[in-house]
Write an enzyme that holds these catalytic residues in place. Structure first.
Site, PDB file in Angstrom:
ATOM      1  N   ILE A 107       0.840  -1.200   0.000  1.00  0.00           N
ATOM      2  CA  ILE A 107       0.000   0.000   0.000  1.00  0.00           C
ATOM      3  C   ILE A 107       0.878   1.253   0.000  1.00  0.00           C
ATOM      4  O   ILE A 107       0.611   2.221  -0.713  1.00  0.00           O
ATOM      5  CB  ILE A 107      -0.985  -0.036   1.194  1.00  0.00           C
ATOM      6  CG1 ILE A 107      -1.820  -1.326   1.110  1.00  0.00           C
ATOM      7  CG2 ILE A 107      -1.886   1.186   1.186  1.00  0.00           C
ATOM      8  CD1 ILE A 107      -2.743  -1.561   2.294  1.00  0.00           C
ATOM      9  N   LEU A 152      12.936  -2.775   4.588  1.00  0.00           N
ATOM     10  CA  LEU A 152      12.907  -3.846   3.579  1.00  0.00           C
ATOM     11  C   LEU A 152      12.700  -5.236   4.194  1.00  0.00           C
ATOM     12  O   LEU A 152      13.085  -6.235   3.605  1.00  0.00           O
ATOM     13  CB  LEU A 152      14.183  -3.816   2.703  1.00  0.00           C
ATOM     14  CG  LEU A 152      14.420  -2.503   1.956  1.00  0.00           C
ATOM     15  CD1 LEU A 152      15.717  -2.565   1.151  1.00  0.00           C
ATOM     16  CD2 LEU A 152      13.260  -2.166   1.024  1.00  0.00           C
ATOM     17  N   ASP A 161      15.285   1.430  10.210  1.00  0.00           N
ATOM     18  CA  ASP A 161      14.316   0.686  11.002  1.00  0.00           C
ATOM     19  C   ASP A 161      13.720   1.603  12.070  1.00  0.00           C
ATOM     20  O   ASP A 161      14.470   2.240  12.825  1.00  0.00           O
ATOM     21  CB  ASP A 161      15.053  -0.504  11.658  1.00  0.00           C
ATOM     22  CG  ASP A 161      14.085  -1.554  12.153  1.00  0.00           C
ATOM     23  OD1 ASP A 161      13.030  -1.165  12.705  1.00  0.00           O
ATOM     24  OD2 ASP A 161      14.390  -2.743  11.994  1.00  0.00           O
ATOM     25  N   PHE A 208       2.946   3.868   7.051  1.00  0.00           N
ATOM     26  CA  PHE A 208       2.477   2.523   6.720  1.00  0.00           C
ATOM     27  C   PHE A 208       3.285   1.436   7.415  1.00  0.00           C
ATOM     28  O   PHE A 208       2.791   0.319   7.576  1.00  0.00           O
ATOM     29  CB  PHE A 208       2.596   2.264   5.202  1.00  0.00           C
ATOM     30  CG  PHE A 208       1.744   3.147   4.341  1.00  0.00           C
ATOM     31  CD1 PHE A 208       0.427   2.823   4.089  1.00  0.00           C
ATOM     32  CD2 PHE A 208       2.260   4.302   3.771  1.00  0.00           C
ATOM     33  CE1 PHE A 208      -0.370   3.628   3.286  1.00  0.00           C
ATOM     34  CE2 PHE A 208       1.482   5.114   2.973  1.00  0.00           C
ATOM     35  CZ  PHE A 208       0.167   4.780   2.722  1.00  0.00           C
ATOM     36  N   SER A 247       1.691  -6.918   9.255  1.00  0.00           N
ATOM     37  CA  SER A 247       0.239  -6.872   9.055  1.00  0.00           C
ATOM     38  C   SER A 247      -0.433  -8.230   8.880  1.00  0.00           C
ATOM     39  O   SER A 247      -1.544  -8.303   8.370  1.00  0.00           O
ATOM     40  CB  SER A 247      -0.073  -5.999   7.842  1.00  0.00           C
ATOM     41  OG  SER A 247       0.477  -6.583   6.691  1.00  0.00           O
ATOM     42  N   TYR A 269      -2.523  -8.018  16.049  1.00  0.00           N
ATOM     43  CA  TYR A 269      -2.376  -7.049  14.955  1.00  0.00           C
ATOM     44  C   TYR A 269      -3.330  -5.867  15.178  1.00  0.00           C
ATOM     45  O   TYR A 269      -2.914  -4.706  15.192  1.00  0.00           O
ATOM     46  CB  TYR A 269      -2.639  -7.721  13.601  1.00  0.00           C
ATOM     47  CG  TYR A 269      -2.749  -6.727  12.480  1.00  0.00           C
ATOM     48  CD1 TYR A 269      -1.657  -5.929  12.127  1.00  0.00           C
ATOM     49  CD2 TYR A 269      -3.956  -6.540  11.793  1.00  0.00           C
ATOM     50  CE1 TYR A 269      -1.773  -4.982  11.114  1.00  0.00           C
ATOM     51  CE2 TYR A 269      -4.064  -5.605  10.785  1.00  0.00           C
ATOM     52  CZ  TYR A 269      -2.980  -4.830  10.445  1.00  0.00           C
ATOM     53  OH  TYR A 269      -3.092  -3.885   9.460  1.00  0.00           O
ATOM     54  N   ASN A 284     -10.827  -4.372   3.198  1.00  0.00           N
ATOM     55  CA  ASN A 284      -9.941  -5.290   2.438  1.00  0.00           C
ATOM     56  C   ASN A 284      -9.374  -4.603   1.205  1.00  0.00           C
ATOM     57  O   ASN A 284     -10.113  -4.356   0.241  1.00  0.00           O
ATOM     58  CB  ASN A 284     -10.720  -6.542   2.060  1.00  0.00           C
ATOM     59  CG  ASN A 284     -10.949  -7.428   3.266  1.00  0.00           C
ATOM     60  OD1 ASN A 284     -11.587  -7.024   4.234  1.00  0.00           O
ATOM     61  ND2 ASN A 284     -10.400  -8.618   3.231  1.00  0.00           N
ATOM     62  N   ARG A 290     -16.763  -9.615   2.613  1.00  0.00           N
ATOM     63  CA  ARG A 290     -15.784  -8.568   2.897  1.00  0.00           C
ATOM     64  C   ARG A 290     -16.044  -7.372   1.986  1.00  0.00           C
ATOM     65  O   ARG A 290     -16.659  -7.497   0.941  1.00  0.00           O
ATOM     66  CB  ARG A 290     -14.343  -9.068   2.643  1.00  0.00           C
ATOM     67  CG  ARG A 290     -13.893 -10.161   3.608  1.00  0.00           C
ATOM     68  CD  ARG A 290     -13.640  -9.592   4.997  1.00  0.00           C
ATOM     69  NE  ARG A 290     -13.184 -10.606   5.931  1.00  0.00           N
ATOM     70  CZ  ARG A 290     -13.977 -11.416   6.627  1.00  0.00           C
ATOM     71  NH1 ARG A 290     -15.296 -11.338   6.496  1.00  0.00           N
ATOM     72  NH2 ARG A 290     -13.480 -12.297   7.459  1.00  0.00           N
TER      73      ARG A 290
HETATM   74  N1  UFG Z   1      -9.671 -16.481   2.023  1.00  0.00           N
HETATM   75  C1  UFG Z   1      -9.746 -17.747   1.471  1.00  0.00           C
HETATM   76  N2  UFG Z   1      -8.613 -18.293   0.958  1.00  0.00           N
HETATM   77  C2  UFG Z   1      -7.414 -17.630   0.937  1.00  0.00           C
HETATM   78  C3  UFG Z   1      -7.351 -16.338   1.510  1.00  0.00           C
HETATM   79  C4  UFG Z   1      -8.502 -15.799   2.054  1.00  0.00           C
HETATM   80  O1  UFG Z   1     -10.812 -18.370   1.450  1.00  0.00           O
HETATM   81  O2  UFG Z   1      -6.412 -18.190   0.440  1.00  0.00           O
HETATM   82  C5  UFG Z   1     -10.888 -15.879   2.590  1.00  0.00           C
HETATM   83  C6  UFG Z   1     -10.755 -15.575   4.076  1.00  0.00           C
HETATM   84  O3  UFG Z   1     -11.100 -16.700   4.845  1.00  0.00           O
HETATM   85  C7  UFG Z   1     -11.701 -14.394   4.226  1.00  0.00           C
HETATM   86  C8  UFG Z   1     -11.609 -13.669   2.877  1.00  0.00           C
HETATM   87  O4  UFG Z   1     -11.102 -14.633   1.970  1.00  0.00           O
HETATM   88  O5  UFG Z   1     -12.994 -14.872   4.378  1.00  0.00           O
HETATM   89  C9  UFG Z   1     -10.689 -12.471   2.893  1.00  0.00           C
HETATM   90  O6  UFG Z   1      -9.440 -12.866   3.451  1.00  0.00           O
HETATM   91  P1  UFG Z   1      -8.119 -11.983   3.362  1.00  0.00           P
HETATM   92  O7  UFG Z   1      -7.040 -12.777   3.998  1.00  0.00           O
HETATM   93  O8  UFG Z   1      -7.904 -11.509   1.967  1.00  0.00           O
HETATM   94  O9  UFG Z   1      -8.471 -10.695   4.223  1.00  0.00           O
HETATM   95  P2  UFG Z   1      -8.977 -10.589   5.749  1.00  0.00           P
HETATM   96  O10 UFG Z   1     -10.419 -10.179   5.675  1.00  0.00           O
HETATM   97  O11 UFG Z   1      -8.665 -11.776   6.544  1.00  0.00           O
HETATM   98  O12 UFG Z   1      -8.010  -9.466   6.281  1.00  0.00           O
HETATM   99  C10 UFG Z   1      -8.187  -8.108   6.027  1.00  0.00           C
HETATM  100  C11 UFG Z   1      -6.825  -7.440   5.996  1.00  0.00           C
HETATM  101  C12 UFG Z   1      -6.166  -7.518   7.362  1.00  0.00           C
HETATM  102  C13 UFG Z   1      -7.088  -6.975   8.421  1.00  0.00           C
HETATM  103  C14 UFG Z   1      -8.419  -7.668   8.368  1.00  0.00           C
HETATM  104  C15 UFG Z   1      -9.399  -7.033   9.298  1.00  0.00           C
HETATM  105  O13 UFG Z   1      -5.998  -8.038   5.034  1.00  0.00           O
HETATM  106  O14 UFG Z   1      -4.984  -6.753   7.352  1.00  0.00           O
HETATM  107  O15 UFG Z   1      -8.973  -7.575   7.035  1.00  0.00           O
HETATM  108  O16 UFG Z   1     -10.254  -7.975   9.781  1.00  0.00           O
HETATM  109  F1  UFG Z   1      -6.577  -7.161   9.645  1.00  0.00           F
END
Ligand code: UFG
Length: 328
Positions: free
Chosen positions: A11, A32, A52, A74, A78, A142, A171, A222
C-alpha cells in the site's frame, strides 16, 4: 517533503507513486523486511532511506537530513495469523516503532501524520456496516497494535499538539492501473492474489476457507476497496491536515460486501480461466461479515471511491502476469 514509512510495501508504494504523480517530493523510509528493493527502484524520483523505526537514530536521521512537512505512516507487520503466534514481534515493531516515529516528529516540529489503521480494531462486529463509532474490541494482536498506536496519537496530541488522521482500511485490493507496481507479500495470505496465483501457476489450488457461514452463499463477506481509491483518501487526508483539519478517523471501504465465492467468480471472468479450488475448514478468527460505513470519509474528506471489484481484479491480474514473467 512528505515522508512515507513503509513505502516499499504494497500500500505504501502505491501512495508514493500517487504522491510522485501529483508532483510532490517524497522520501521513503523502509527496513525492507517485508517491502522490496525492486519496488523502491521502480519509484523513480522518490528519495530512499533504508532504516528501522525500532532504531530511534535511524528515524531521527531522516528528520535531520530532510525538511519533512508531514508523514504518511504505513510501516508495520500486518499478518493477523502471525501476530497471534508472535505478539512480541508485533508490539515491538508496530507500537514501539510508531512511538519512535512520533517522538522524532515532535522533536523536529513535524506535527501532521496520516496513519494506516485497520478494520481489525473493531474485532467481531456488533453490527454492519461498521461506522467509526463502533466499539473497538480487537480479537488479535495485529488489531491491538493498531488501536494502541491510535491511542498513543491521542496522547501525543494532548501533550504536543500532534494532528493525526487514522484511516481504517477494510480489504485492500488491486494494483496500479498502469501496471507499475502491485501486491507482493511473502507469504501471500490475501484472497485475490491467492486466487490469481492458482489461475496462473499450474498445479496450484485455491483453498477456500469455510462455506458454512451465515451469509447468502455460505462464504465470508468482505468489503474490497481498490488500492487506488484507498490512496486517493490518503492524499485527501494530507490535504485536510495541511489545510488546518484536526485529528480524525475514517473508515475506508466501499460500503458493499462481496462473498468469497463472488470474488472467485470475478477472478474466473477476468482471467478467462477455470481455477482449481478446494473447500477447506474455516480459518480461525475470520468474522462472517465485515462491511464499512464510509459516509464520514465521503462527507469530510470529499472522498469518492469509484473503482469496482472487477477493476481491482483486472489490475491485480495484469500485475500477477507481469510478476510471474519476471520471476520465471
Ligand atoms: N480467504 C480464502 N482463501 C485464501 C485467503 C482468504 O478463502 O487463500 C478468505 C478468508 O477466509 C476471508 C476472505 O477470503 O474470508 C478475505 O481474506 P483476506 O485474507 O484476503 O483478508 P482478511 O479479511 O482476513 O483481512 C483483512 C486485511 C487484514 C485486516 C483484516 C481485518 O488483510 O490486514 O482484514 O479484519 F486485519
Amino acid at each position: 517533503m512528505i515522508l512515507v514509512t513503509g513505502g516499499a510495501g504494497y500500500i505504501g508504494s502505491h501512495c508514493v507513486q500517487a504522491l510522485l504523480d501529483a508532483g510532490r517530493d517524497v522520501v521513503i523510509f523502509d527496513n525492507l523486511s517485508t517491502g522490496h528493493r525492486e519496488t523502491v527502484e521502480k519509484l523513480a524520483g522518490a528519495g530512499f532511506v533504508e532504516g528501522d523505526l525500532k532504531n530511534p537514530a535511524d528515524i531521527n536521521g531522516v528528520f535531520e537530513k530532510f525538511d519533512i512537512e508531514a508523514v504518511v505512516h504505513f510501516a508495520a507487520f500486518s499478518q493477523v495469523g502471525e501476530s497471534v503466534k508472535e505478539p512480541y514481534k508485533y508490539f515491538q515493531n508496530n507500537v514501539c516503532g510508531s512511538m519512535n516515529l512520533l517522538e522524532a516528529m515532535v522533536k523536529h516540529d513535524c506535527k501532521k501524520i496520516v496513519f494506516s489503521s485497520t478494520a481489525a480494531v473493531y474485532g467481531e462486529p456488533d453490527y454492519t456496516p461498521i461506522d467509526e463509532n463502533h466499539p473497538k474490541h480487537p480479537i488479535n494482536p495485529y488489531g491491538e497494535t493498531k488501536l494502541t498506536v491510535e491511542m498513543i496519537m491521542d496522547d501525543f496530541e494532548k501533550a504536543y499538539g500532534l494532528k493525526s488522521v487514522r484511516l481504517r482500511y477494510f480489504n485492500v485490493a488491486g494494483a496500479d492501473a498502469q501496471g507499475r507496481i502491485g501486491e507482493w507479500h511473502e507469504p501471500e495470505t490475501h484472497l485475490i492474489p491467492n486466487v490469481l496465483k492458482a489461475a496462473i501457476n499450474p498445479g496450484k489450488t485455491f483453498n477456500l476457507f469455510g462455506d458454512d457461514y451465515p451469509t447468502k452463499d455460505g462464504t465470508c463477506v468482505r468489503d474490497y476497496i481498490d488500492v487506488n481509491d484507498l490512496i486517493d483518501a490518503h492524499l485527501l487526508a494530507l490535504k485536510y491536515l495541511q489545510s488546518g483539519g484536526g485529528t480524525n478517523v475514517f473508515n475506508l471501504g466501499t460500503q458493499t460486501g462481496s462473498t468469497v465465492k463472488e470474488v472467485f467468480e470475478t477472478c474466473k471472468k477476468v482471467t478467462g480461466k477455470e481455477i482449481p479450488y478446494e473447500i477447506q475448514p474455516r480459518r480461525e478468527g475470520d468474522p462472517a461479515i465485515l462491511v464499512a460505513d464510509n459516509k464520514k470519509a465521503r462527507e469530510i474528506l470529499d472522498w469518492q471511491p469509484s473503482r469496482t471489484l472487477n477493476d481491482s481484479v483486472k489490475n491485480a491480474w495484469n500485475w500477477e502476469c507481469q510478476f510471474i514473467n519476471l520471476n520465471k
